[in-house]
Design an enzyme around this catalytic site. Sequence first.
Site, PDB file in Angstrom:
ATOM      1  N   GLN A 186       0.819  -1.205   0.000  1.00 49.88           N
ATOM      2  CA  GLN A 186       0.000   0.000   0.000  1.00 49.88           C
ATOM      3  C   GLN A 186       0.854   1.257   0.000  1.00 49.88           C
ATOM      4  O   GLN A 186       2.059   1.223   0.251  1.00 49.88           O
ATOM      5  CB  GLN A 186      -0.906   0.010   1.230  1.00 49.88           C
ATOM      6  CG  GLN A 186      -0.141  -0.017   2.543  1.00 49.88           C
ATOM      7  CD  GLN A 186      -1.069  -0.145   3.749  1.00 49.88           C
ATOM      8  OE1 GLN A 186      -1.357   0.839   4.416  1.00 49.88           O
ATOM      9  NE2 GLN A 186      -1.527  -1.365   4.015  1.00 49.88           N
ATOM     10  N   HIS A 192      -0.012   5.828   0.722  1.00 50.53           N
ATOM     11  CA  HIS A 192      -0.991   6.817   1.140  1.00 50.53           C
ATOM     12  C   HIS A 192      -0.815   8.095   0.318  1.00 50.53           C
ATOM     13  O   HIS A 192       0.298   8.444  -0.077  1.00 50.53           O
ATOM     14  CB  HIS A 192      -0.837   7.125   2.629  1.00 50.53           C
ATOM     15  CG  HIS A 192      -0.808   5.896   3.485  1.00 50.53           C
ATOM     16  ND1 HIS A 192      -1.852   5.005   3.533  1.00 50.53           N
ATOM     17  CD2 HIS A 192       0.147   5.399   4.303  1.00 50.53           C
ATOM     18  CE1 HIS A 192      -1.545   4.012   4.352  1.00 50.53           C
ATOM     19  NE2 HIS A 192      -0.330   4.225   4.831  1.00 50.53           N
ATOM     20  N   GLU A 239       3.126   8.510   8.337  1.00 53.61           N
ATOM     21  CA  GLU A 239       3.012   7.672   9.532  1.00 53.61           C
ATOM     22  C   GLU A 239       4.379   7.250  10.063  1.00 53.61           C
ATOM     23  O   GLU A 239       5.350   7.134   9.319  1.00 53.61           O
ATOM     24  CB  GLU A 239       2.150   6.441   9.250  1.00 53.61           C
ATOM     25  CG  GLU A 239       2.706   5.521   8.181  1.00 53.61           C
ATOM     26  CD  GLU A 239       1.730   4.421   7.798  1.00 53.61           C
ATOM     27  OE1 GLU A 239       0.502   4.682   7.765  1.00 53.61           O
ATOM     28  OE2 GLU A 239       2.182   3.300   7.502  1.00 53.61           O
ATOM     29  N   HIS A 295       4.764   0.358   0.819  1.00 50.95           N
ATOM     30  CA  HIS A 295       5.181  -0.368   2.011  1.00 50.95           C
ATOM     31  C   HIS A 295       4.175  -1.450   2.369  1.00 50.95           C
ATOM     32  O   HIS A 295       3.048  -1.480   1.869  1.00 50.95           O
ATOM     33  CB  HIS A 295       5.336   0.584   3.204  1.00 50.95           C
ATOM     34  CG  HIS A 295       4.068   1.250   3.640  1.00 50.95           C
ATOM     35  ND1 HIS A 295       3.521   2.326   2.972  1.00 50.95           N
ATOM     36  CD2 HIS A 295       3.211   0.989   4.671  1.00 50.95           C
ATOM     37  CE1 HIS A 295       2.415   2.718   3.575  1.00 50.95           C
ATOM     38  NE2 HIS A 295       2.185   1.900   4.605  1.00 50.95           N
ATOM     39  N   ARG A 298      -4.330   0.372  -2.151  1.00 52.21           N
ATOM     40  CA  ARG A 298      -3.763  -0.976  -2.098  1.00 52.21           C
ATOM     41  C   ARG A 298      -3.370  -1.472  -3.477  1.00 52.21           C
ATOM     42  O   ARG A 298      -4.077  -1.224  -4.451  1.00 52.21           O
ATOM     43  CB  ARG A 298      -4.751  -1.950  -1.454  1.00 52.21           C
ATOM     44  CG  ARG A 298      -5.163  -1.568  -0.034  1.00 52.21           C
ATOM     45  CD  ARG A 298      -6.174  -2.556   0.538  1.00 52.21           C
ATOM     46  NE  ARG A 298      -6.619  -2.112   1.850  1.00 52.21           N
ATOM     47  CZ  ARG A 298      -7.656  -1.313   2.047  1.00 52.21           C
ATOM     48  NH1 ARG A 298      -8.360  -0.875   1.002  1.00 52.21           N
ATOM     49  NH2 ARG A 298      -8.004  -0.942   3.259  1.00 52.21           N
TER      50      ARG A 298
END
Length: 409
Positions: free
Chosen positions: A92, A94, A129, A264, A283
């Site tokens: 995935q 982001h 993140e 990642h 994804r």
Amino acid sequence: MQLLHSATRNYSWGSRTLIPHLQGQPDSDKPVAELWFGAHPGDPSTVDGRLLNEVIAEDPAGQLGGRVSAEYGERLPFLLKVLAAEEPLSLQAHPSKAQAEEGFARENAAGIELTASNRNYKDDNHKPELIVALTDFYAMAGFRPLARTRELFAALECPELDHYVAMLDDDPSATTESANLRVLFTTWITIPSAKRKELISAIVAAGERLIAADPADWKSRVMSTVLDLNQRYPGDIGVLGALLLNHIELSPGEAVYLDAGQLHAYVSGLGVEIMANSDNVLRGGLTPKFVDVPELVKVLTYAAADEPRVQQQDKSAQDNVHDAAAWSYPVPIEEFLLDRVELTGSSSVDLDYDGPTIALCTAGSVTFTDAAGKTLTATPGQAVWLPASERLVTATAASDAADLFVARA
């Protein structure tokens, strides 16, 4: 100062043991993947039985503080989680802030329900993140520098790979590396399914030979993971993607940071994760969930991540830390800061910030005492909400030793 009760996510990749054992509970009858501590509208935490996002909306200045509410309105800018992976998560990435805003508006205009299985954008925010390991933690994070990928491909001695190796120039410049990675990855995700499965079968056979010849080499460790992924998701595009990523083994206390667009997948372990307040995931494989490869390709950045680990900064000598061991994890974004504190019976840390704070206990037990003498005690897996209007709160160990994570804007 109030206890913050988490929302629980039971994804299939979660663990029946890691989070329950952290909380001192027996094995769960279903996988427990994440505990959410925050105010994301998809699954907000609660304080005194009330949803945290509603509490914030009633008094943004008091809960978030003037500085944070001026920047983010009624939105708590970060989301804190405990994450437990028994099986690999999806491959995935982001989106950036601009990509999230565009994608969220586009899917809204198309009438796709927020809860729909084919929804990519659950909100209009980006999701950089940071994850800090609580146990040994295995992650695939960011594209590996091409020199090491060429080394891996050469060691495999797989003729079926030769055509793709020819796409990789020897020019070591960052621009050329990014272009090479883009060409290789986009080629792999567009080849016909039957041809992709043939290629993966050849790579798997070559990987088995490599592992047998030198099981201790880093390339064999990578291929062991690739072979395991293929057993779980035979012929999946994510198996090829895993060949290109950094494979990182974190010890407790070590961390990885991932920015927008970095490909990642977390593979196994327990960790504390903090991110901008978002649930946007694009994804590309290794999952039974909705996969949107064209959308993933749109958000990816192909710059190699030479070292995605975050170097801890020792904060033990700071004025608010009293005989405790403390570290911070610096990141290049403004939505969050995360500190880790190890407390003993004689040590403490003062929590006195101008914005909202979530303090999470991960070992032992921690007592929080406010300026009026009120106390709350948190045990592993429990957290305390400290609004911006809260005056000085001091955290001490209520056991011989305790571990505490402090998340703030």
